[in-house]
Design a protein around this motif. Structure first.
Motif, PDB file in Angstrom:
ATOM      1  N   ASP A  14      15.593 -54.688  16.386  1.00  0.00           N
ATOM      2  CA  ASP A  14      15.307 -54.294  17.769  1.00  0.00           C
ATOM      3  C   ASP A  14      14.094 -55.017  18.334  1.00  0.00           C
ATOM      4  O   ASP A  14      13.022 -55.028  17.707  1.00  0.00           O
ATOM      5  CB  ASP A  14      15.047 -52.783  17.846  1.00  0.00           C
ATOM      6  N   ARG A  29       4.180 -53.059  28.429  1.00  0.00           N
ATOM      7  CA  ARG A  29       5.399 -53.801  28.766  1.00  0.00           C
ATOM      8  C   ARG A  29       5.600 -55.030  27.883  1.00  0.00           C
ATOM      9  O   ARG A  29       6.602 -55.740  28.011  1.00  0.00           O
ATOM     10  CB  ARG A  29       5.359 -54.247  30.238  1.00  0.00           C
ATOM     11  N   ASP A  42      14.841 -46.811  15.282  1.00  0.00           N
ATOM     12  CA  ASP A  42      15.024 -45.362  15.207  1.00  0.00           C
ATOM     13  C   ASP A  42      15.124 -44.881  13.762  1.00  0.00           C
ATOM     14  O   ASP A  42      14.570 -43.836  13.399  1.00  0.00           O
ATOM     15  CB  ASP A  42      16.281 -44.938  15.975  1.00  0.00           C
ATOM     16  N   LEU A  97      11.645 -54.628  21.386  1.00  0.00           N
ATOM     17  CA  LEU A  97      11.337 -53.518  22.281  1.00  0.00           C
ATOM     18  C   LEU A  97       9.978 -53.698  22.950  1.00  0.00           C
ATOM     19  O   LEU A  97       9.061 -54.284  22.367  1.00  0.00           O
ATOM     20  CB  LEU A  97      11.304 -52.198  21.493  1.00  0.00           C
ATOM     21  N   GLN A  98       9.844 -53.161  24.151  1.00  0.00           N
ATOM     22  CA  GLN A  98       8.531 -53.032  24.764  1.00  0.00           C
ATOM     23  C   GLN A  98       7.820 -51.846  24.096  1.00  0.00           C
ATOM     24  O   GLN A  98       8.445 -50.905  23.625  1.00  0.00           O
ATOM     25  CB  GLN A  98       8.664 -52.772  26.266  1.00  0.00           C
ATOM     26  N   TYR A  99       6.485 -51.883  24.091  1.00  0.00           N
ATOM     27  CA  TYR A  99       5.737 -50.782  23.493  1.00  0.00           C
ATOM     28  C   TYR A  99       6.079 -49.453  24.166  1.00  0.00           C
ATOM     29  O   TYR A  99       6.160 -48.414  23.510  1.00  0.00           O
ATOM     30  CB  TYR A  99       4.232 -51.045  23.592  1.00  0.00           C
ATOM     31  N   VAL A 100       6.284 -49.486  25.488  1.00  0.00           N
ATOM     32  CA  VAL A 100       6.604 -48.258  26.208  1.00  0.00           C
ATOM     33  C   VAL A 100       7.941 -47.681  25.737  1.00  0.00           C
ATOM     34  O   VAL A 100       8.111 -46.459  25.621  1.00  0.00           O
ATOM     35  CB  VAL A 100       6.604 -48.495  27.738  1.00  0.00           C
ATOM     36  N   THR A 101       8.890 -48.557  25.425  1.00  0.00           N
ATOM     37  CA  THR A 101      10.189 -48.102  24.927  1.00  0.00           C
ATOM     38  C   THR A 101      10.037 -47.495  23.532  1.00  0.00           C
ATOM     39  O   THR A 101      10.675 -46.483  23.210  1.00  0.00           O
ATOM     40  CB  THR A 101      11.188 -49.268  24.876  1.00  0.00           C
ATOM     41  N   ARG A 119       6.646 -57.224  24.715  1.00  0.00           N
ATOM     42  CA  ARG A 119       7.720 -57.063  23.732  1.00  0.00           C
ATOM     43  C   ARG A 119       7.202 -57.293  22.311  1.00  0.00           C
ATOM     44  O   ARG A 119       6.339 -58.130  22.074  1.00  0.00           O
ATOM     45  CB  ARG A 119       8.850 -58.051  24.005  1.00  0.00           C
ATOM     46  N   ARG A 134       8.724 -44.012  23.948  1.00  0.00           N
ATOM     47  CA  ARG A 134       9.750 -43.113  24.495  1.00  0.00           C
ATOM     48  C   ARG A 134      10.784 -42.751  23.426  1.00  0.00           C
ATOM     49  O   ARG A 134      11.289 -41.623  23.391  1.00  0.00           O
ATOM     50  CB  ARG A 134      10.410 -43.760  25.707  1.00  0.00           C
ATOM     51  N   ARG A 135      11.104 -43.695  22.552  1.00  0.00           N
ATOM     52  CA  ARG A 135      12.073 -43.398  21.493  1.00  0.00           C
ATOM     53  C   ARG A 135      11.499 -42.417  20.478  1.00  0.00           C
ATOM     54  O   ARG A 135      12.212 -41.548  19.978  1.00  0.00           O
ATOM     55  CB  ARG A 135      12.508 -44.691  20.803  1.00  0.00           C
TER      56      ARG A 135
END
Length: 314
Positions: free
Chosen positions: A204, A169, A281, A206-210, A171, A213-214
């Motif tokens: 961007d 979680r 991305d 981002l959280q590591y989890v995001t 960033r 997921r990407r």
């Protein structure tokens, strides 16, 4: 300008050397094995852990890039400090005008991990002998072959479902390796960057989890993530060593750093070097494409010249 690159054969250095040549600089690629170096520039023997090799390597250079670390060693803080001090003194003796160093993001007011504390210490030690240091501080660098990126990619590709520690979680502000190289080349002769620490990142946060997921979405994979607050850094590094090819020592250093928020808080460099960095991305797609292209080249080589396999096996 005649420029030495310490770490010329590494993840960033192997991309930086040709970019510097293209920009019109004379590149001296410092490596422990100049006889096997195949990258851009003129190879010269040098080892940051052996101060006696640095004088000849730095001779005639106006500036140097310092892109080395010892994360795979248990005592990396001591080794990196000793190497940085030696390099800074040798650079001063050689009359260098500037050292450019790629360090790590992180708020100095936080309780920084050993890895990030070491990066700050290296910044200071490189400049202690009087050569101005331009430090570019980055978070996760996304590109084929980068350790942090490989951790992300391999976790996603090897585990369709995973339990994860609470650091997922945290960033961070990832940046594409091509954009890192662009910044590194641009600050070399930029007067306002001399002697400064500058923060670089992509657009961007981002959280590591995001991030995971990407990557899964881009690769068309299903990914189930269940955070477990009690998963310690030591257990996390052991877990990473089981599901990736990153060794436990390096994994532990990186996991410890993942508890620190690493985002850009001062974007002064955007005015000095104006361009639009790649999105996360875009950087992921480029890293995956580069990996696929490299694997395809290796496969074609094996098919057309079987002798290459024997050479690689030695």
């Amino acid at each position: 300008m005649r420029v030495l690159v310490a770490g010329a054969s590494g993840f960033v250095g192997s991309r930086l050397c040709p970019a510097l040549v293209e920009a019109g600089h004379e590149v001296v690629a410092m490596t422990r094995h100049p006889d096997t170096y195949q990258g851009a520039g003129t190879a010269v023997h040098g080892d940051v852990a052996d101060a006696e090799t640095l004088h000849d390597a730095l001779a005639g250079c106006a500036a140097a890039y310092y892109l080395v670390h010892s994360l795979d060693a248990e005592d990396f803080e001591r080794k990196d400090a000793q190497a940085a001090g030696s390099f800074g003194r040798s650079a001063a003796e050689a009359g260098l005008e500037r050292i450019v160093y790629l360090g790590g993001l992180g708020d100095d007011a936080d309780a920084l991990s050993a890895h990030l504390r070491s990066r700050r210490q290296v910044e200071e030690l490189l400049g202690d002998a009087g050569v101005p240091v331009t430090a570019l501080r980055a978070g996760i660098i996304v590109g084929h072959g980068g350790i942090s990126w490989e951790l992300t990619r391999q976790i996603v590709e090897h585990l369709p479902a995973m339990i994860t520690p609470k650091w997922v979680r945290t960033r961070t502000q990832p940046i594409a390796v091509d954009d890192v190289v662009r910044y590194l080349v641009s600050v070399l002769d930029l007067p306002q960057a001399k002697g400064r620490a500058l923060e670089i990142g992509g657009p961007d946060v981002l959280q590591y989890v995001t991030m995971m997921r990407r990557v899964a979405a881009i690769e068309g994979r299903r990914l189930l993530i269940v955070p477990v607050p009690l998963l310690t850094p030591r257990l996390s590094s052991l877990w990473l060593s089981l599901v990736t090819d990153v060794d436990t020592t390096t994994g532990r250093a990186l996991v410890d750093s993942m508890t620190n928020e690493v985002i850009v808080r001062d974007d002064a460099i955007r005015a000095m070097v104006p361009f639009e960095p790649m999105t996360y991305d875009e950087a992921v797609r480029r890293a995956l494409s580069e990996r696929a292209a490299q694997e395809g080249t290796q496969d074609r080589g094996a098919a057309t010249d079987p002798a290459d396999d024997a050479d690689r096996a030695r």
